[in-house]
Enzyme design. Structure first.
Site, PDB file in Angstrom:
ATOM      1  N   LYS A 142      21.209  36.829  70.883  1.00 22.21           N
ATOM      2  CA  LYS A 142      20.484  36.596  72.142  1.00 22.21           C
ATOM      3  C   LYS A 142      19.312  35.636  71.926  1.00 22.21           C
ATOM      4  CE  LYS A 142      21.869  41.220  73.585  1.00 22.21           C
ATOM      5  NZ  LYS A 142      21.499  42.643  73.502  1.00 22.21           N
ATOM      6  N   ASP A 174      22.827  41.640  66.846  1.00 17.97           N
ATOM      7  CA  ASP A 174      22.961  41.533  68.301  1.00 17.97           C
ATOM      8  C   ASP A 174      21.748  40.813  68.896  1.00 17.97           C
ATOM      9  OD1 ASP A 174      24.042  42.619  71.021  1.00 17.97           O
ATOM     10  OD2 ASP A 174      21.975  43.329  70.927  1.00 17.97           O
TER      11      ASP A 174
END
Lengths: 419, 419
Positions: free
Chosen positions: A198, A194
C-alpha cells in the site's frame, strides 16, 4: 447503461454486486446512468454465492464480451491478474482493481498501457477510506512532505489489544486468527508486507517513485513484547505499525516498521482494526483519513466509487496522478541513511559492570542516549530500555551487532524506531 | 495554459497566487498544463500584497477578459458574489469559490446555472480537508446515514482550552480574539452560524436537501460553562460544537449545537483549532477526515486543487454530485421531532423539596432521567446535573420552560444534547 464484468467473485466481488443492486437509486443519480453487473468469473461454478448474475469459469467470456465496459479485477495474485488486466486494457475496457500486490509490482507498466483508458484502484489502499482520491486530487496543490499510515488492520488490532489488555503477542495472534482478522499464515500481515504494498502505491502518487517491495525497508511486529508496550505507555507513546514515506531533500524514505509514536498525535489514537493515514502537505499542513481498511462492503464501497466515477467522467486524469515527471529528480534513500530516534531493549544477565560496557558501545557508534530504564526480567536477568537522540540507521545496526556479541547479552536486542 | 482571475485578493487569494507559483512544478505535472494567475480584483489598489499579478479594482476587467478561463471568487458575502459568479458562468468561465455563505443560500440556483460549466467549492467546507471530494466521489456508492463534524476551529479551540485548562468561556474568548482565532464580533463563529453554512453544503451532497440556515436548528457554545465541562469529563464525555446531518427514514435532521460525545469516539479526540468530519455510509461504515479548517495556505490548497481538477478534466460531474433527485423524497425533519439524550443543568436555591419538584416536571413531560448529580454552586445555591434517556426535543423544550418558571430556579436551565 454501463455494463460491468467481475473477475473473482469472492467476498468483495459479492459485495460489489450487492451494492450496485441495493444502492442503485443513488448510484444511478450520481453516475448519470444505470450500472449493472453483466457477468462474473469464478473458479468454482457450483458454489452458491447468493447473487443473481451470470457466472462463468472462463475469463474470455468477459474479456471478449463487447458489451462489457468495465472489468473489475478482484482475483488477487500478481502475474495472472497482470496478464488479464493487460488484455482488458488492450480491448479498450476500463479497469477497476482492489489488488495492491499487482500494483506494488506493475503500476508503472499499467499506467503506460492504460494510456487513454480509465484505470482505477481506490480499494487497493486502506479499503473504504478514499485515500487515493484525497492524495491524488484533494491535495494536488501540495508537495507532499510525508505520509504516515496505519495500513494494516490486523497489526493494529493486535498492538491495541496488547497495549490495552497486556496480552502477549502469541496469545493475541491466536485470537486474531480465530476472529478471522489474521490468516493461518500471518506473515503477510504481521511481517509488514501488506502495508508495504500500500505504501508503494501512495508513494507513486505523492512522489513518482518507482520502487518495488524488495527495494525498501520492511519490518513487522513479531518482536514487539509486553515489555516494549509497557515502556511505551510509561513514556507517553503508543506502538503502531506504520508505513512511512518521507521527503528529505531530493531523497524519499520508504519504510514499514513498528514505531513508537507520541500519544498526542492523531494517528496514535487510531485503535483496533481501523486504518488511518496522515498526509503532510507543504501548504495544507497535516490532514488525516480514518476508516475501515478491510471487509467486503467497505472495500466494495471504494470499488463501486471508481465504477461510478468512470461511468460519469471516463478517463479524467492519469492513473498515478501525472504523466510527466512530477518534480526534480527524487530518488529512494538508502535504508542505512535513514535518521530516526530509536528505542532499544537489551536483555542482559544481571551482573556488575554490564551497563558501563553497553553504554560504551553506544558511544563508540556515535549514539547518544536520551532516556534509560532498567527493569528486572527474571531473577538473573534484566531488561535495559533506552531511547536515543536522532541517530543514523547504519550506526544503530552496527551497535546492535556489537551489543549482541557481548557475552552477557541474552538475545538479539529489540529496536523500535521512534517517530 | 490555463489563466485564472481572482476576485478578492486577501489572505486566501494571496496564498492561491503563491501556491500556484511556489508549487508550479507539481501543479503543471498534475494538471497536464501550466496554470497562471492573470489578474486579481481588490478594493484597495494601494495596499502592497507582496505578489506580482496585475491588480484592478474593476471586476469587469476579469469578467470581460476572454483570456481568463477560471474565475476564483474569494470576496465573501452573499448577494454581491452571487451576481458576479452568475456573470462569470454566463460568459462561459469556470468558477472556483471558497464562499460558504454564498453556497448556503444559492447552491441550487448555481448548480442549475452552471449546467455544463465547472463550478467547484472544496474550500468552502473545512478548509484544507478534501471533504467535498470524499463525500461526493469517494463515498458515492453509499447512502449516507450521518455526517457529524467539528466544522468551526474557533469553537473547538475554545472548548478544548476550557476542558484542558479549566478557563472560563469569557477568558478564553478574549484569548481567542487576541490570537486572531475569533473576530471582534464572534457571533458568527460561537453562535454556530459558520458551521451551519458548511453543514448545509454537505447535506446537499449527501441528501439533496435544499435547506437554508433559517430552516434548521442552530445553537452556539455561548452557554457552556466550566460546570458543564467538569460534568462531561467526569462521565467520560467531551463537549464539541457539531454540525449534524442524519437520515431517519424519509426525513433528514440538520442541526448545529454543542454536544456531549463519548471520549472514545474519534471525533471527540479532535482538539484545538483543527476540524474533523465523520461520515457514516450504509456500506463503508464510518470514515473520518481531519485537518486544518482555516488559514490562508490550507484554504488555498483546496482552491488550487479545484483549479487543477478543472484544468485536467473540465466539468467532470454535477456540482452537488447528481442532477436528478438522489433517492426517494427526503424531507427536512422538524426541530421539535428530533430525538436525543440530553444533559440538563439547573441552578436552584438550596432548600428542601427542590429535587422532588423538579423531577416531577421531568415526569410530567415524559422525560426519564439516566444519571443525576448535585453540586454546590454558591453558599445558597446548587447545580443539579441530569442526563436523560432518549427524549423528544419538544418535550425537553416544554420541560425547560416549566422548570424555568419555578420560583426556586435561578436561571434558564442549560441543555446540551448527548450524541
Amino acid at each position: 447503461m454501463i455494463k460491468v464484468g467481475i473477475i473473482g467473485v469472492g467476498t468483495v466481488g459479492t459485495s460489489v454486486v450487492n451494492i450496485l443492486k441495493d444502492n442503485a437509486d443513488v448510484i444511478s443519480a450520481r453516475a448519470g446512468q444505470d450500472i449493472v453487473v453483466k457477468s462474473g468469473v469464478v473458479k468454482n461454478l457450483s458454489k452458491d454465492r447468493g447473487i443473481d448474475i451470470t457466472l462463468t469459469d472462463n475469463v474470455d467470456d468477459i474479456l471478449n464480451d463487447p458489451e462489457i465496459d468495465i472489468v473489475v479485477e478482484l482475483m488477487g495474485g500478481v502475474e495472472e491478474p497482470f496478464e488479464i488486466v493487460k488484455r482488458a486494457l488492450k480491448s479498450g475496457k476500463a479497469v477497476v482493481t482492489a489488488n495492491k500486490a499487482l500494483l506494488a509490482y506493475h503500476r508503472y507498466e499499467l499506467q503506460s498501457l492504460a494510456n487513454d483508458i480509465a484505470f482505477e484502484y481506490e480499494a487497493s489502499v486502506a479499503g473504504g477510506i478514499p485515500i487515493i482520491n484525497a492524495l491524488r486530487d484533494g491535495l494536488s496543490a501540495n508537495h507532499i512532505e510525508s505520509i504516515m499510515g496505519i495500513m494494516n488492520g490486523t497489526c493494529n488490532y493486535m498492538l491495541t489489544k496488547m497495549a490495552n489488555e497486556g496480552v502477549s503477542y502469541d496469545a493475541i495472534l491466536k485470537e486474531a486468527q480465530e476472529l478471522g482478522y489474521a490468516e493461518s499464515d500471518p506473515t503477510f500481515d504481521v511481517g509488514g508486507f501488506d502495508a508495504a504494498h500500500k505504501l508503494l502505491i501512495l508513494a507513486s502518487i505523492a512522489y513518482g517513485i518507482d520502487a518495488k517491495p524488495e527495494d525498501i525497508l520492511i519490518e513487522g511486529i513479531e518482536n514487539v513484547t509486553s515489555d516494549d508496550i509497557a515502556f511505551a505507555k510509561e513514556f507517553g507513546y503508543a506502538i503502531k505499525l506504520l508505513g512511512i514515506a518521507k521527503k528529505d531533500g531530493n531523497e524519499v524514505e520508504l519504510r514499514v516498521h513498528a514505531c513508537l509514536i507520541s500519544k498526542d498525535k492523531m494517528i496514535a489514537k487510531i485503535d483496533g482494526v481501523m486504518n488511518g493515514i496522515s498526509v503532510v502537505g507543504d501548504k495544507v499542513g497535516e490532514t488525516l483519513y480514518y476508516g475501515p481498511g478491510a471487509g467486503g462492503d467497505a472495500t466494495a464501497s471504494a470499488v463501486v466509487a471508481n465504477i461510478i466515477d468512470i461511468a460519469r467522467s471516463g478517463k479524467s486524469r492519469p492513473m498515478l496522478g501525472f504523466d510527466k515527471p512530477l518534480e526534480g529528480k527524487l530518488t529512494l534513500k538508502a535504508t542505512q541513511d535513514i535518521n530516526s530516534k530509536y528505542y532499544i531493549r537489551i536483555n542482559v544477565s544481571d551482573r556488575t559492570g554490564v551497563l558501563a560496557k553497553i553504554t560504551k558501545v553506544f558511544e563508540e557508534n556515535n549514539i547518544s542516549v536520551e532516556t534509560m530504564l532498567q527493569r528486572p526480567a527474571t531473577a538473573a536477568s534484566a531488561n535495559l530500555l533506552f531511547s536515543t537522540h536522532i541517530a543514523l540507521e547504519k550506526d544503530i545496526q552496527n551497535m546492535i551487532k556489537s551489543i549482541e556479541a557481548l557475552e552477557f547479552v541474552n538475545m538479539t536486542p529489540v529496536m523500535i524506531r521512534i517517530v
